[in-house]
Every structure is written in structure tokens, then in C-alpha cells.
Design an enzyme around this catalytic site. Structure first.
Site, PDB file in Angstrom:
ATOM      1  N   TYR A  46       0.868  -1.188   0.000  1.00  0.00           N
ATOM      2  CA  TYR A  46       0.000   0.000   0.000  1.00  0.00           C
ATOM      3  C   TYR A  46       0.901   1.233   0.000  1.00  0.00           C
ATOM      4  CZ  TYR A  46      -3.165   3.574   1.793  1.00  0.00           C
ATOM      5  OH  TYR A  46      -3.901   4.719   1.950  1.00  0.00           O
ATOM      6  N   GLU A  68      -3.575   7.330  -3.971  1.00  0.00           N
ATOM      7  CA  GLU A  68      -3.465   6.041  -3.281  1.00  0.00           C
ATOM      8  C   GLU A  68      -3.202   4.931  -4.299  1.00  0.00           C
ATOM      9  OE1 GLU A  68      -6.112   4.669   0.397  1.00  0.00           O
ATOM     10  OE2 GLU A  68      -7.104   4.258  -1.501  1.00  0.00           O
TER      11      GLU A  68
END
Ligand code: ADP
Ligand code: MG
Length: 249
Positions: free
Chosen positions: A109, A197
Site C-alpha cells: 500500500y 493512493e
């Protein structure tokens, strides 16, 4: 303002960040033509909506033949999809992204945002990426790494390398991560973004990093400075996500 995954990936590519080959399709026939233009024998059909959590909701499908590409595209296009991130709102699927399917070894991530507490642009990263980062943050907060960027100095390559080593990457992957982070930092600043993101930023079985998903939010107060971004506005979904945002207020 929200962006679709394909728009986010286009912006990443504009900033020198490698993204898997992908083509947008608005009909099952276009989806098949797109798959034919993408080499390999594995494709992913991805619903383009302003919400994550598509995988669990059936909006990300791996196809092993052109017929499967057609069938998945047909099943998604023209329907509406709610996900655990869409606050109960079903968003219309007007297009799908056809992209090359990849063999994933691990999912990381990575995000960039404005951290109000430290008043800095901050990178957040985690070796346990994939679908639910919120869960990791709750259960194993030490796994989340953050990096506050000094605005005067800007992001330095050594900071990216440090982040890479903290995530357990090898030297080649650290080089790839540095390129991605430097590109994201420039993009974030130049386009007045609020959030970027990558989830997942995948480690493929061949060892390379690959940007498999991308989410961007921009600062609405700065949209007037970015006609290129304003042109990407999806009115149909923007109306729905305004309702969505008000639910969170
Ligand atoms: P969402 O976050 O909306 O669920 P993602 O793009 O992150 O959508 O896709 C969900 C999952 O599908 C990813 O975590 C990954 O495991 C898999 N996936 C996504 N893109 C690809 C791809 N190009 N090749 C193989 N698997 C993929
Ligand atoms: Mg994702």
C-alpha cells in the site's frame, strides 16, 4: 474532485510512472478489441466507478479468453455497483478498463496526502497492502510507515530508499519505488491533489513493482487552475459522490 482509475493511471504515466497497459471500453465489443490490442493471455476487466472495494463487489474480473472479456464487460456495463466504500450508493458503470493481467506475489500500500496534524505532504506505506488497509491500521499500526516531506527541501531520493528498505524491498525494487514516489510527489504538487493512493502497489512474481490500482482526489478549490483535470470530471458520478461525501460530514 474524484477521478477514475484509468484517469489516475494516465496522470501517473504523464509523470514517468510505469503503469500496466490499459484501454477503456464502453461496450463489450470495445472491450474485446481492447484485449486484442494488449499482449498476453490474461486480462483484467475493471469497473470504473468512484469507489474502491470493487474487487469484493465483482467489479474486478480476471479473464482468460476474449469471450470471458466480452462476458465480464457485458455483465458490468450499464449496471450500477455498490461497494463497501460507496456508503450504500450504487454507482453507474459507464466504462470498464481492460488491462493486462499480472501474476502477483505480494501487495503493498502506498499513498500521498496532506497531513493536517504535521502540516506536511506525507507518504503512508505498508507492506501488507491489498484490500483493507483500514484493518491493518487498527490491528497492526506498527506495520504502517509514514514519511513527512519537508516542503522547502522537497522529497529526497534517500528518503524513498529508506522507505523501500523499511518495506523489505530489494535493491531493484527500491529503485523502482523511488521513481514512483518522486513522480507522485511532483504530480501531487503540480496538480494540487488532496490524495493519491496505490492499493495495491504489487510485487509481481518476476520481482518488479507494478501499479495495479490508482485513486486520486484533487483539491476542489484549485480546479480552476487545472482545466485538464476539470475536463476529466464525470458529472454522473460526481453528483452521486457529493451525496456520498455529505454522508460522511
Ligand atoms: P479495488 O481496490 O476497487 O477492489 P483493485 O484494482 O485494487 O480494485 O483490484 C482488486 C484486486 O484485484 C487487487 O488487490 C489485485 O489482487 C487484483 N488485481 C487488480 N488488478 C490486477 C491485474 N492487472 N492483474 C491481476 N490482478 C489484479
Ligand atoms: Mg484497490
Amino acid at each position: 474532485m474524484n477521478f477514475h482509475e484509468y484517469q489516475a493511471k494516465q496522470l501517473f504515466a504523464d509523470y514517468g510512472i510505469a503503469v500496466p497497459k490499459g484501454i477503456v471500453a464502453r461496450s463489450p465489443e470495445e472491450a474485446v478489441a481492447a484485449a486484442k490490442a494488449i499482449p498476453g493471455d490474461l486480462w483484467v476487466v475493471k469497473a470504473q466507478i468512484h469507489a474502491g472495494g470493487r474487487g469484493k463487489a465483482g467489479g474486478v474480473k480476471l479473464a482468460r479468453s476474449f469471450d470471458e472479456v466480452r462476458d465480464y464487460a457485458k455483465a458490468m456495463l450499464g449496471t450500477k455497483m455498490a461497494t463497501y466504500q460507496s456508503a450504500g450508493i450504487a454507482l453507474p458503470i459507464d466504462c470498464v478498463l481492460i488491462s493486462e493481467g499480472t501474476d502477483i506475489a505480494n501487495e503493498l500500500y502506498l499513498s500521498v496526502l496532506t497531513d493536517r496534524a504535521s502540516k506536511t505532504i506525507t507518504f503512508i506505506a505498508c507492506a501488507e497492502g491489498g484490500v483493507e488497509i483500514e484493518k491493518v491500521a487498527e490491528e497492526n499500526p506498527d506495520a504502517i510507515k509514514s514519511l513527512h516531506v519537508n516542503y522547502v527541501q522537497g522529497l529526497q531520493p534517500y528518503q524513498c530508499r529508506q522507505m523501500g528498505f523499511d518495506l523489505g524491498l530489494n535493491a531493484k525494487q527500491v529503485g523502482q519505488l523511488t521513481k514512483i514516489m518522486m513522480g507522485l510527489y511532483k504530480l501531487f504538487n503540480e496538480k494540487d491533489l488532496a490524495l493519491v493512493e496505490l492499493n495495491p502497489l504489487a510485487i509481481l512474481t518476476n520481482g518488479d513493482l507494478a501499479v495495479l490500482d490508482g485513486k486520486i482526489n484533487s483539491d476542489d478549490n484549485a480546479t480552476f487552475r487545472h482545466p485538464d483535470l476539470a475536463a476529466m470530471r464525470d458529472i454522473r458520478q460526481e453528483d452521486e459522490t457529493e451525496v456520498l461525501a455529505s454522508k460522511y460530514d
